[in-house]
Design a protein around this motif. Structure first.
Motif, PDB file in Angstrom:
ATOM      1  N   ASP A 307       0.838  -1.186   0.000  1.00 44.52           N
ATOM      2  CA  ASP A 307       0.000   0.000   0.000  1.00 44.52           C
ATOM      3  C   ASP A 307       0.885   1.252   0.000  1.00 44.52           C
ATOM      4  O   ASP A 307       2.097   1.179   0.199  1.00 44.52           O
ATOM      5  CB  ASP A 307      -0.904   0.014   1.232  1.00 44.52           C
ATOM      6  CG  ASP A 307      -2.012  -1.027   1.152  1.00 44.52           C
ATOM      7  OD1 ASP A 307      -2.586  -1.200   0.068  1.00 44.52           O
ATOM      8  OD2 ASP A 307      -2.300  -1.656   2.185  1.00 44.52           O
ATOM      9  N   ALA A 351      -7.172   1.320   1.185  1.00 44.04           N
ATOM     10  CA  ALA A 351      -6.049   0.438   1.513  1.00 44.04           C
ATOM     11  C   ALA A 351      -6.547  -0.922   1.975  1.00 44.04           C
ATOM     12  O   ALA A 351      -7.595  -1.041   2.603  1.00 44.04           O
ATOM     13  CB  ALA A 351      -5.178   1.067   2.595  1.00 44.04           C
ATOM     14  N   ALA A 356      -2.316  -4.704  -2.192  1.00 41.30           N
ATOM     15  CA  ALA A 356      -2.671  -3.702  -3.190  1.00 41.30           C
ATOM     16  C   ALA A 356      -3.076  -4.314  -4.519  1.00 41.30           C
ATOM     17  O   ALA A 356      -3.987  -3.826  -5.188  1.00 41.30           O
ATOM     18  CB  ALA A 356      -1.501  -2.741  -3.392  1.00 41.30           C
TER      19      ALA A 356
END
Length: 560
Positions: A307, A351, A356
């Motif tokens: 992230d 997030a 991610a």
């Protein structure tokens, strides 16, 4: 778009040792079928790349990496190769390739090409010969053929699942089965076969003799295999350690192959370079691929699953610089490529604690609902992260279109998709990878935004007009303008591979210094960060300073 703030400088042309150019290079990945179409058939081609070499030179990169341009049925975007020593006729000829290499070299840009050694296509002459030759033939020994199980051999040798989903074995007309780690159209080669090894040495020499400077090795960790009986089940396979003894992944003997390749690379002056795509279990395993006796460098993909978070970035940076020191190589930094959701989109989504890529997958799977994506925040964070990476020691790999701030394209219907991962239901690196492979917008107008004369092989959304090269080139506050300035300045920054962290008294702000006086400050938070008297030393920012204060989600370069 961002505002670029910089001081005029004249020291951007430091010359590095030609043999070591790769250690701190800025490499631009071109997905040829989606870069530029010079023939008007909707598919990017070699002549299209040639037509854009001045754009690449102005961007300020050190090298281009070309994804596969070989003859292919495109069962896997060109990674199903029919002939390793030719150009797909739809993309051009060998003469076109030579002209492109010459034009890039004339502008000081090195050329890296993709090598796909784990498998051929099922249209490759070797595989067609294997089908015709039958059981026990020398032709079949180049691949991995096995008898089936069950009373009549009608069941596959194992219950293994391919990376793209579905069975990893396919039956042929005479009843035998062949192994394919990826798509059915991509039969795995048998790297115990000396003929296979020798043929790839010939391929490396073929392209090196044509002036290619380096190679990116696709799934470099998967070539060698141990398929001795009894074969484990999928469940048993999943429990086996990946320590050099796993039957299918990262086996120790793969490095014998790369030692042979290194001999070929070092026979040229300067030596040819290589970088491994090696998804392995530990830093120590990755270092084997990056050794001077092997490929010399290996991809670090850690930031693809991180992230936008200061602590994650610092840990990953520190770990990979330490790994590079141990291997004697330099590390590689990458935020986007042809296999993952573009980082401008990942950073504009909520997030998911280091997941991610998965986060981007779920957004694309849902069709990209606008409410979930903060495009402006994604752009800010993407620019800040990229400028942080460009300031780090090591080489940085940029993916075509990120210099425009492009987002992932979610508006692709099932019937328009091309990625085998989508059709086989696999979640390998995305809900299909087509969204990051959409042809680039070169102009705000036209049926394909300047990509070609008429149309593009994947649909381009209307919002591409705002990201077109001609629009951004005319805007000094655009992402393209930022990349051009950063890449030019980077040449004076990358003179030494050391880094020193500086404390900021903020958990969400990272700062480091390079020995030649450069410093990089990235504010991962939303609260501004006061640079104090150092504001006078700022050379470039992703967002304008406000009374010496760096805004949130921004990066600044300083020079003492």
């Amino acid at each position: 778009m961002s505002e670029v703030h910089s001081l005029d400088t004249h020291d951007d042309l430091d010359t590095h040792d030609d043999a070591a150019w790769w250690r701190q290079a800025a490499v631009y990945q071109i997905y040829p079928r989606s870069f530029a179409d010079a023939t008007g058939d909707g598919i990017g081609d070699v002549a299209g790349i040639l037509s854009r070499v001045d754009y690449l030179a102005e961007l300020g990169i050190d090298a281009v990496w070309l994804s596969p341009f070989y003859p292919s049925a495109l069962a896997d975007g060109g990674y199903d190769v029919d002939d390793y020593r030719d150009v797909d006729p739809r993309l051009g000829t060998l003469d076109d390739f030579d002209a492109m290499v010459d034009a890039l070299h004339e502008r000081g840009i090195k050329v890296i090409i993709d090598i796909v050694p784990n498998h051929t296509s099922n249209r490759h002459e070797w595989f067609q010969e294997a089908l015709a030759a039958g059981r026990g033939s020398a032709a079949r020994d180049r691949y991995i053929f096995r008898e089936g199980t069950g009373p009549d051999g009608s069941q596959p040798p194992t219950d293994w699942v391919s990376v793209f989903g579905g069975p990893a074995w396919e039956r042929v007309d005479d009843g035998q089965w062949y192994f394919h780690n990826f798509a059915t159209e991509q039969p795995d080669l048998n790297w115990d076969n000396p003929e296979v090894r020798e043929d790839f040495l010939t391929t490396l020499r073929f392209w090196s003799d044509r002036g290619v400077d380096g190679f990116r090795i696709d799934v470099a960790h998967m070539l060698t295999k141990d398929l001795s009986e009894p074969l484990p089940s999928s469940a048993e396979l999943a429990l086996l350690p990946q320590d050099g003894t796993h039957p299918l992944i990262d086996r120790d003997e793969v490095h014998e192959i790369y030692a042979e390749w290194r001999t070929v690379f070092d026979s040229y002056d300067p030596p040819r370079t290589a970088v491994a795509e090696a998804w392995v279990s530990t830093p120590e395993r990755r270092a084997k691929y990056a050794s001077a006796e092997g490929l010399g460098q290996a991809f670090n993909f850690d930031l693809l699953v991180a992230d936008f978070d200061a602590a994650e970035f610092r840990r990953i940076i520190a770990d990979n610089l330490a790994q590079a020191t141990l291997s004697g190589s330099s590390t590689t930094w990458v935020l986007s490529n042809h296999d993952v959701t573009r980082h401008a989109t990942r950073y504009g989504l909520p997030a998911l604690d280091g997941r991610a890529v998965k986060q981007g997958v779920e957004w694309v799977r849902a069709g990209g609902p606008a409410a979930d994506l903060d495009r402006e925040q994604g752009r800010r964070r993407a620019e800040a992260a990229t400028m942080l990476l460009l300031g780090l020691p090591g080489s940085t790999y940029l993916y075509q279109g990120e210099e425009l701030g492009l987002h992932e394209v979610a508006e692709i219907t099932p019937e328009q998709r091309q990625d085998p991962a989508f059709f086989r239901g696999a979640e390998f690196d995305g809900f299909g990878r087509d969204g990051c492979r959409v042809p680039l917008p070169w102009s705000a107008d036209g049926s394909s935004f300047g990509f070609g004369a008429d149309g593009a092989h994947l649909p381009q959304p209307a919002w591409f007009a705002d990201y077109a090269v001609d629009v951004e080139a005319a805007d000094p506050a655009s992402t393209l303008s930022l990349y051009r300035k950063a890449l030019r300045l980077r040449r004076s920054l990358q003179t030494d591979e050391r880094l020193e962290w500086r404390e900021t008294d903020r958990d969400d702000v990272l700062r480091f210094a390079r020995p030649n006086g450069w410093q990089v400050v990235t504010n991962f938070g939303t609260e501004p960060f006061d640079l104090g008297s150092d504001a006078d030393a700022v050379v470039l920012t992703t967002q304008p300073l406000r009374d010496g204060v760096l805004p949130g989600e921004a990066t600044a370069w300083l020079r003492a």
